[in-house]
Motif scaffolding. Structure first.
Motif, short mmCIF file in Angstrom:
data_model
loop_
_atom_site.label_atom_id
_atom_site.label_comp_id
_atom_site.label_asym_id
_atom_site.label_seq_id
_atom_site.Cartn_x
_atom_site.Cartn_y
_atom_site.Cartn_z
N ASP A 74 7.44 -3.51 -4.33
CA ASP A 74 8.07 -2.97 -3.13
C ASP A 74 7.03 -2.29 -2.22
OD1 ASP A 74 10.57 -4.00 -3.62
OD2 ASP A 74 11.30 -2.21 -4.63
N THR A 75 7.37 -2.22 -0.94
CA THR A 75 6.38 -1.74 0.03
C THR A 75 6.96 -0.69 0.99
OG1 THR A 75 6.78 -3.53 1.62
CG2 THR A 75 5.15 -3.95 -0.11
N GLY A 76 8.07 -0.05 0.62
CA GLY A 76 8.52 1.10 1.39
C GLY A 76 9.09 0.76 2.76
N VAL A 77 9.05 1.73 3.64
CA VAL A 77 9.73 1.67 4.93
C VAL A 77 8.84 1.09 6.02
CG1 VAL A 77 10.85 3.08 6.70
CG2 VAL A 77 11.14 3.68 4.28
N GLY A 78 7.54 1.42 5.94
CA GLY A 78 6.61 0.93 6.96
C GLY A 78 6.55 1.82 8.18
N ASN A 79 5.52 1.63 8.95
CA ASN A 79 5.30 2.42 10.17
C ASN A 79 5.78 1.68 11.42
OD1 ASN A 79 4.15 4.56 8.86
ND2 ASN A 79 2.06 4.18 9.55
N GLY A 80 6.16 2.48 12.41
CA GLY A 80 6.37 1.95 13.76
C GLY A 80 7.53 1.00 13.92
N ARG A 81 8.57 1.16 13.10
CA ARG A 81 9.68 0.20 13.14
C ARG A 81 10.72 0.57 14.18
NH1 ARG A 81 7.65 -3.69 9.40
NH2 ARG A 81 5.72 -2.53 9.13
N GLU A 82 11.33 -0.44 14.78
CA GLU A 82 12.53 -0.23 15.60
C GLU A 82 13.73 -0.35 14.67
OE1 GLU A 82 12.56 0.58 18.72
OE2 GLU A 82 10.43 0.28 19.14
N ARG A 83 14.38 0.79 14.37
CA ARG A 83 15.55 0.79 13.47
C ARG A 83 16.68 1.54 14.15
NH1 ARG A 83 13.00 -2.61 11.50
NH2 ARG A 83 11.89 -2.64 9.51
N PRO A 84 17.30 0.91 15.17
CA PRO A 84 18.28 1.63 15.98
C PRO A 84 19.46 2.18 15.17
CG PRO A 84 18.27 -0.73 16.46
CD PRO A 84 17.08 -0.46 15.63
N TYR A 85 19.77 1.56 14.02
CA TYR A 85 20.91 2.02 13.23
C TYR A 85 20.48 2.78 11.97
CZ TYR A 85 23.10 -1.06 16.50
OH TYR A 85 23.49 -1.64 17.67
N VAL A 110 -4.89 -6.48 -3.05
CA VAL A 110 -3.56 -6.78 -3.62
C VAL A 110 -3.40 -8.29 -3.75
CG1 VAL A 110 -1.06 -6.56 -3.28
CG2 VAL A 110 -2.57 -4.66 -2.68
N ASP A 111 -3.16 -8.75 -4.98
CA ASP A 111 -3.00 -10.18 -5.26
C ASP A 111 -1.55 -10.63 -5.12
OD1 ASP A 111 -5.77 -10.75 -6.29
OD2 ASP A 111 -5.19 -9.16 -7.69
N THR A 112 -0.63 -9.72 -5.47
CA THR A 112 0.79 -10.10 -5.50
C THR A 112 1.63 -8.93 -5.02
OG1 THR A 112 0.36 -11.49 -7.44
CG2 THR A 112 2.66 -10.93 -6.98
N VAL A 113 2.56 -9.21 -4.13
CA VAL A 113 3.58 -8.24 -3.73
C VAL A 113 4.92 -8.77 -4.24
CG1 VAL A 113 4.80 -7.17 -1.79
CG2 VAL A 113 2.32 -7.58 -1.65
N ILE A 114 5.64 -7.93 -4.97
CA ILE A 114 6.97 -8.32 -5.45
C ILE A 114 8.01 -7.51 -4.67
CG2 ILE A 114 8.55 -8.40 -7.42
CD1 ILE A 114 6.05 -8.45 -9.25
N CYS A 115 8.91 -8.21 -3.99
CA CYS A 115 10.00 -7.53 -3.28
C CYS A 115 11.23 -7.56 -4.19
CB CYS A 115 10.31 -8.24 -1.97
SG CYS A 115 8.90 -8.33 -0.83
N THR A 116 11.69 -6.39 -4.66
CA THR A 116 12.88 -6.38 -5.53
C THR A 116 14.10 -6.86 -4.76
OG1 THR A 116 13.43 -4.07 -5.03
CG2 THR A 116 12.02 -4.49 -6.97
N HIS A 117 14.12 -6.62 -3.45
CA HIS A 117 15.16 -7.14 -2.56
C HIS A 117 14.70 -6.88 -1.14
CE1 HIS A 117 16.21 -2.89 -3.00
NE2 HIS A 117 17.05 -2.98 -1.99
N LEU A 118 15.48 -7.34 -0.16
CA LEU A 118 14.98 -7.33 1.22
C LEU A 118 15.63 -6.26 2.09
CD1 LEU A 118 14.38 -11.12 1.97
CD2 LEU A 118 12.82 -9.41 1.00
N HIS A 119 16.11 -5.16 1.53
CA HIS A 119 16.48 -4.01 2.37
C HIS A 119 15.20 -3.42 2.98
CE1 HIS A 119 20.66 -3.09 0.41
NE2 HIS A 119 20.75 -3.92 1.43
N GLY A 120 15.39 -2.84 4.17
CA GLY A 120 14.24 -2.43 4.96
C GLY A 120 13.38 -1.33 4.37
N ASP A 121 13.89 -0.60 3.36
CA ASP A 121 13.08 0.46 2.75
C ASP A 121 12.29 -0.07 1.54
OD1 ASP A 121 15.66 0.17 1.57
OD2 ASP A 121 15.40 2.05 0.48
N HIS A 122 12.23 -1.41 1.41
CA HIS A 122 11.48 -2.01 0.29
C HIS A 122 10.45 -3.03 0.77
CE1 HIS A 122 14.06 -0.36 -2.95
NE2 HIS A 122 14.83 -0.16 -1.88
N ILE A 123 10.42 -3.28 2.08
CA ILE A 123 9.60 -4.38 2.60
C ILE A 123 8.71 -3.95 3.76
CG2 ILE A 123 11.20 -6.19 1.88
CD1 ILE A 123 12.42 -6.17 4.69
N GLY A 124 8.78 -2.65 4.13
CA GLY A 124 8.15 -2.22 5.38
C GLY A 124 6.65 -2.48 5.46
N TRP A 125 5.93 -2.11 4.40
CA TRP A 125 4.48 -2.32 4.45
C TRP A 125 4.09 -3.75 4.10
CZ3 TRP A 125 1.01 0.39 6.95
CH2 TRP A 125 1.33 1.72 7.28
#
Ligand SMILES: [Zn+2]
Length: 297
Positions: A74-85, A110-125
């Motif tokens: 997982d990669t967290g929330v990320g910077n600079g996102r437009e998240r109106p809701y 980093v060789d491998t990134v595993i996304c446990t799911h695609l909610h925005g607080d897991h894919i940001g970075w």
């Protein structure tokens, strides 16, 4: 820096944000207050603030060094996102990459990134802004994404999701650029072996393509459980649901993974636990209990 070694795998906890204190009713609108009262003795103060009626959540990721590879779960929330809701996650400017560097990891390592799911607080970075475009942050990595989630959250498919517009723009800024760069590996079937120690398995319910990462190395076991649980209350009350697309399916999966964890003496490592961040669990009648919190070096 929180680190531990299980078998031959080194695990490092990398935080993106300080602990989030959120209204209990916002995170768990469908769970009555009674179980929170009943369990507050062991949930407070790390996971629950009874006086403020707030629960605590961490935005964190896990770096694994396994089989000579560097793997990020997982990669967290990320910077600079437009998240109106989802304003609390809009336009962040964190030093997550500095935290990663403090763990000894440069993005190119980093060789491998595993996304446990695609909610925005897991894919940001997954991505970062470069010259006005969203580009993969980890340019040498394969990104492992369940095809079920890729298809479900892809706005081109116009699925009617329970989350609605909550994560608006997240697929476009955090998933599509990885796919366009040819770095996405869309897996399906009943498992995906990352290496000799790590296997991804479907754990549907929270989202259709939610997955867990099972670690088996020597006699040690762990499960990176993503958002199967958001708070340790759900160990004792596994039918308590939280932001699940399919609550019934999530309940079945949550119990199945908790059973596996208890029966294999595994460390349970969900995405958002505050405090120790992880725990060993045991069966306790029809539910489960914390046997021991993780101890990090
Ligand atoms: Zn989450």
């Amino acid at each position: 820096m929180d680190t531990m070694t299980l078998g031959s795998v080194e695990i490092t906890r990398v935080m993106e944000l300080p602990v989030l204190r959120l209204p209990r009713e916002f995170v768990f609108p469908d769970v009555p207050v009674e179980p929170w009262h009943r369990h507050r003795g062991w949930l407070a103060p790390e996971h629950l603030d009874p006086a403020a009626d707030e629960i605590h959540m961490m935005m964190q990721t896990w770096v694994l060094r396994s089989d000579g590879q560097t793997i990020l779960i997982d990669t967290g929330v990320g910077n600079g996102r437009e998240r109106p809701y989802m304003p609390m996650f809009a336009h962040l400017d964190t030093d997550y990459l500095g935290q990663l560097a403090a763990a000894g990891v440069h993005p190119d390592d980093v060789d491998t990134v595993i996304c446990t799911h695609l909610h925005g607080d897991h894919i940001g970075w997954n991505t970062h802004l470069a010259d006005g475009e969203w580009r993969p942050t980890f340019r040498n990595a394969e990104y492992l994404i369940a095809r079920a989630d890729f298809d479900y959250w892809n706005p081109d498919n116009e699925h009617d999701t329970r989350a609605g517009r909550q994560w608006e723009n997240a697929f476009e800024d955090s998933v599509a650029p990885v796919q366009h760069a040819g770095q996405a590996v869309l897996w399906d079937g009943d498992h995906y072996d990352v290496d000799a120690n790590l296997r991804i398995e479907p754990a549907p319910g929270h989202t259709p393509g939610s997955a867990v990462v099972l670690l088996r190395s020597g006699t040690d076991r762990a499960v990176f459980a993503g958002d199967l649980l958001h708070n340790p209350l759900q160990i004792a009350e596994p039918d308590s649901s939280c932001f699940d697309e399919d609550e019934d399916r999530a309940r079945v999966t949550r119990r199945r993974i908790l059973e596996w964890t208890a029966d294999h003496n595994a460390l349970l490592i969900p995405a958002h636990f505050a405090g120790a961040g992880a725990a060993e669990v045991r069966r306790n009648g029809g539910t489960f209990a914390v046997k021991q919190w993780a101890s990090w070096q």
